[in-house]
Design a protein around this motif. Sequence first.
Motif, PDB file in Angstrom:
ATOM      1  N   LYS A   1       0.833  -1.190   0.000  1.00 28.96           N
ATOM      2  CA  LYS A   1       0.000   0.000   0.000  1.00 28.96           C
ATOM      3  C   LYS A   1       0.875   1.250   0.000  1.00 28.96           C
ATOM      4  CE  LYS A   1      -3.994   2.028   2.331  1.00 28.96           C
ATOM      5  NZ  LYS A   1      -4.924   1.904   3.483  1.00 28.96           N
ATOM      6  N   LEU A   2       0.525   2.220  -0.864  1.00 28.79           N
ATOM      7  CA  LEU A   2       1.293   3.460  -0.947  1.00 28.79           C
ATOM      8  C   LEU A   2       1.023   4.334   0.278  1.00 28.79           C
ATOM      9  CD1 LEU A   2       0.788   4.468  -4.705  1.00 28.79           C
ATOM     10  CD2 LEU A   2       2.867   3.569  -3.667  1.00 28.79           C
ATOM     11  N   GLU A   3       2.069   5.035   0.709  1.00 29.46           N
ATOM     12  CA  GLU A   3       1.908   6.006   1.795  1.00 29.46           C
ATOM     13  C   GLU A   3       1.162   7.224   1.265  1.00 29.46           C
ATOM     14  OE1 GLU A   3       2.704   5.425   4.857  1.00 29.46           O
ATOM     15  OE2 GLU A   3       3.688   3.504   4.433  1.00 29.46           O
ATOM     16  N   THR A   4       0.560   8.006   2.158  1.00 33.89           N
ATOM     17  CA  THR A   4      -0.238   9.167   1.763  1.00 33.89           C
ATOM     18  C   THR A   4       0.563  10.152   0.917  1.00 33.89           C
ATOM     19  OG1 THR A   4      -1.523   8.964   3.801  1.00 33.89           O
ATOM     20  CG2 THR A   4      -1.682  11.057   2.611  1.00 33.89           C
ATOM     21  N   ASN A   5       1.821  10.406   1.318  1.00 35.63           N
ATOM     22  CA  ASN A   5       2.640  11.376   0.573  1.00 35.63           C
ATOM     23  C   ASN A   5       2.955  10.873  -0.836  1.00 35.63           C
ATOM     24  OD1 ASN A   5       4.292   9.356   1.555  1.00 35.63           O
ATOM     25  ND2 ASN A   5       6.081  10.672   1.789  1.00 35.63           N
ATOM     26  N   GLU A   6       3.081   9.560  -1.001  1.00 34.50           N
ATOM     27  CA  GLU A   6       3.342   9.002  -2.328  1.00 34.50           C
ATOM     28  C   GLU A   6       2.120   9.162  -3.227  1.00 34.50           C
ATOM     29  OE1 GLU A   6       6.327   5.326  -2.122  1.00 34.50           O
ATOM     30  OE2 GLU A   6       4.635   5.059  -0.774  1.00 34.50           O
ATOM     31  N   ILE A   7       0.926   8.964  -2.661  1.00 36.73           N
ATOM     32  CA  ILE A   7      -0.310   9.124  -3.423  1.00 36.73           C
ATOM     33  C   ILE A   7      -0.483  10.580  -3.853  1.00 36.73           C
ATOM     34  CG2 ILE A   7      -2.821   8.967  -3.326  1.00 36.73           C
ATOM     35  CD1 ILE A   7      -2.473   6.652  -1.344  1.00 36.73           C
ATOM     36  N   GLU A   8      -0.210  11.523  -2.915  1.00 37.35           N
ATOM     37  CA  GLU A   8      -0.324  12.939  -3.229  1.00 37.35           C
ATOM     38  C   GLU A   8       0.652  13.347  -4.323  1.00 37.35           C
ATOM     39  OE1 GLU A   8       0.288  14.830   0.496  1.00 37.35           O
ATOM     40  OE2 GLU A   8      -1.767  14.485   1.211  1.00 37.35           O
ATOM     41  N   GLN A   9       1.882  12.834  -4.241  1.00 37.49           N
ATOM     42  CA  GLN A   9       2.893  13.160  -5.238  1.00 37.49           C
ATOM     43  C   GLN A   9       2.492  12.655  -6.611  1.00 37.49           C
ATOM     44  OE1 GLN A   9       5.684  15.097  -4.799  1.00 37.49           O
ATOM     45  NE2 GLN A   9       5.767  14.954  -7.042  1.00 37.49           N
ATOM     46  N   GLU A  10       1.923  11.455  -6.642  1.00 37.99           N
ATOM     47  CA  GLU A  10       1.475  10.902  -7.922  1.00 37.99           C
ATOM     48  C   GLU A  10       0.380  11.764  -8.524  1.00 37.99           C
ATOM     49  OE1 GLU A  10      -0.428   6.865  -9.883  1.00 37.99           O
ATOM     50  OE2 GLU A  10      -0.071   6.966  -7.727  1.00 37.99           O
ATOM     51  N   GLY A  11      -0.520  12.276  -7.653  1.00 39.68           N
ATOM     52  CA  GLY A  11      -1.587  13.147  -8.128  1.00 39.68           C
ATOM     53  C   GLY A  11      -1.052  14.447  -8.701  1.00 39.68           C
ATOM     54  N   LYS A  12      -0.035  15.026  -8.024  1.00 38.92           N
ATOM     55  CA  LYS A  12       0.571  16.275  -8.502  1.00 38.92           C
ATOM     56  C   LYS A  12       1.266  16.062  -9.837  1.00 38.92           C
ATOM     57  CE  LYS A  12       1.345  18.233  -3.901  1.00 38.92           C
ATOM     58  NZ  LYS A  12       2.369  18.612  -2.884  1.00 38.92           N
ATOM     59  N   ASP A  13       1.961  14.948  -9.951  1.00 40.85           N
ATOM     60  CA  ASP A  13       2.649  14.637 -11.206  1.00 40.85           C
ATOM     61  C   ASP A  13       1.653  14.478 -12.345  1.00 40.85           C
ATOM     62  OD1 ASP A  13       5.036  14.692  -9.878  1.00 40.85           O
ATOM     63  OD2 ASP A  13       5.171  12.503  -9.630  1.00 40.85           O
ATOM     64  N   SER A  14       0.505  13.909 -12.023  1.00 38.11           N
ATOM     65  CA  SER A  14      -0.518  13.700 -13.039  1.00 38.11           C
ATOM     66  C   SER A  14      -1.068  15.023 -13.542  1.00 38.11           C
ATOM     67  CB  SER A  14      -1.665  12.856 -12.478  1.00 38.11           C
ATOM     68  OG  SER A  14      -1.202  11.588 -12.095  1.00 38.11           O
ATOM     69  N   GLU A  15      -1.279  15.973 -12.622  1.00 40.40           N
ATOM     70  CA  GLU A  15      -1.842  17.267 -12.983  1.00 40.40           C
ATOM     71  C   GLU A  15      -0.905  18.051 -13.891  1.00 40.40           C
ATOM     72  OE1 GLU A  15      -2.664  19.116  -9.307  1.00 40.40           O
ATOM     73  OE2 GLU A  15      -4.321  17.777  -8.799  1.00 40.40           O
ATOM     74  N   LYS A  16       0.400  17.857 -13.708  1.00 42.99           N
ATOM     75  CA  LYS A  16       1.387  18.593 -14.495  1.00 42.99           C
ATOM     76  C   LYS A  16       1.560  17.993 -15.888  1.00 42.99           C
ATOM     77  CE  LYS A  16       4.066  19.907 -10.413  1.00 42.99           C
ATOM     78  NZ  LYS A  16       5.353  19.735  -9.690  1.00 42.99           N
ATOM     79  N   SER A  17       1.123  16.759 -16.091  1.00 42.97           N
ATOM     80  CA  SER A  17       1.339  16.078 -17.357  1.00 42.97           C
ATOM     81  C   SER A  17       0.247  16.412 -18.354  1.00 42.97           C
ATOM     82  CB  SER A  17       1.352  14.558 -17.142  1.00 42.97           C
ATOM     83  OG  SER A  17       2.301  14.210 -16.173  1.00 42.97           O
ATOM     84  N   SER A  18       0.577  16.311 -19.633  1.00 44.75           N
ATOM     85  CA  SER A  18      -0.426  16.463 -20.672  1.00 44.75           C
ATOM     86  C   SER A  18      -1.171  15.146 -20.792  1.00 44.75           C
ATOM     87  CB  SER A  18       0.235  16.817 -22.000  1.00 44.75           C
ATOM     88  OG  SER A  18       1.185  15.832 -22.357  1.00 44.75           O
ATOM     89  N   ILE A  19      -2.393  15.188 -21.286  1.00 47.12           N
ATOM     90  CA  ILE A  19      -3.182  13.968 -21.351  1.00 47.12           C
ATOM     91  C   ILE A  19      -2.705  13.066 -22.492  1.00 47.12           C
ATOM     92  CG2 ILE A  19      -5.178  15.145 -20.381  1.00 47.12           C
ATOM     93  CD1 ILE A  19      -6.459  15.007 -23.179  1.00 47.12           C
ATOM     94  N   ILE A  20      -2.903  11.765 -22.316  1.00 47.17           N
ATOM     95  CA  ILE A  20      -2.554  10.824 -23.378  1.00 47.17           C
ATOM     96  C   ILE A  20      -3.648  10.874 -24.445  1.00 47.17           C
ATOM     97  CG2 ILE A  20      -1.302   9.307 -21.806  1.00 47.17           C
ATOM     98  CD1 ILE A  20      -3.714   7.446 -21.815  1.00 47.17           C
ATOM     99  N   ASN A  21      -3.287  10.515 -25.671  1.00 49.06           N
ATOM    100  CA  ASN A  21      -4.283  10.584 -26.738  1.00 49.06           C
ATOM    101  C   ASN A  21      -5.222   9.379 -26.711  1.00 49.06           C
ATOM    102  OD1 ASN A  21      -2.956   8.447 -28.158  1.00 49.06           O
ATOM    103  ND2 ASN A  21      -1.539   9.946 -29.057  1.00 49.06           N
ATOM    104  N   LYS A  22      -6.264   9.455 -27.518  1.00 46.52           N
ATOM    105  CA  LYS A  22      -7.297   8.412 -27.557  1.00 46.52           C
ATOM    106  C   LYS A  22      -6.723   7.064 -27.969  1.00 46.52           C
ATOM    107  CE  LYS A  22     -11.566   7.275 -30.046  1.00 46.52           C
ATOM    108  NZ  LYS A  22     -12.540   7.744 -31.074  1.00 46.52           N
TER     109      LYS A  22
END
Length: 238
Positions: free
Chosen positions: A156-177
């Motif tokens: 199970k991921l720690e809370t800080n790891e989950i938050e970091q993954e979320g932040k990284d996701s927000e900074k990324s461009s979306i993948i195509n269809k």
Amino acid sequence: MRKSLIVLLSLLLIVILGFGTYRTIASKDEKHYSQHDVKGLITEKYRGKIQSVEHIGESYVAQFQNESGIYKAIINSEDGEVTDLVQIKSSGKTSLTETEIKDIALKQATGDISDIKLHEDKKNPYYDIEVTGKEKKVQMKIAKMDGELLSKEEYKLETNEIEQEGKDSEKSSIINKKKAEEIALIKFKGKVKETDLGEEDGLLQYEIEIEDSSGQEAEVYINAYTGTIIRFELDKDD
């Protein structure tokens, strides 16, 4: 009286020695692998069709065939350990590719492959693979020869790891269809019927509907930023 005592002691000694010999023989018999055991071991470990098994000295020499080719294995008759494995003839495909191994891993766990390493073990080469999902990491060992899942552990991921993954996701461009559909088809083989991009619970995601050759339908929900499979649902017949 003295003769009777000597006779009694002699008989007792014979019984003790006889029992010890029996225990030794029984112990060896319990540890000794039979040809049937060896055939079962080969079939389970290498998914091979047995061609021959011969008992030579303290070992068995087994020849078998699987999808990769024909092999000769040396098996210790005492403990069943494979001491040597040699490929005699190749079928043209000696092992699975890294891409095929990744596909197998993503069928076992939801997420992205965050690490993959090949271990060239002579007897059974395998990949160490780590898949990171939304709330957990999964570590697996997968055989290079035939894709067998050797081990699987979840953390199970720690809370800080989950938050970091979320932040990284927000900074990324979306993948195509197209990329989203490729990921979905790894999870469930078939034909894509419909793909929608929308937001649910504040997260942008693809909803992909797939139908396989038997008519079974499934929906795969994919994080539009990371490509992580969020949810997988099989449609149940009414």
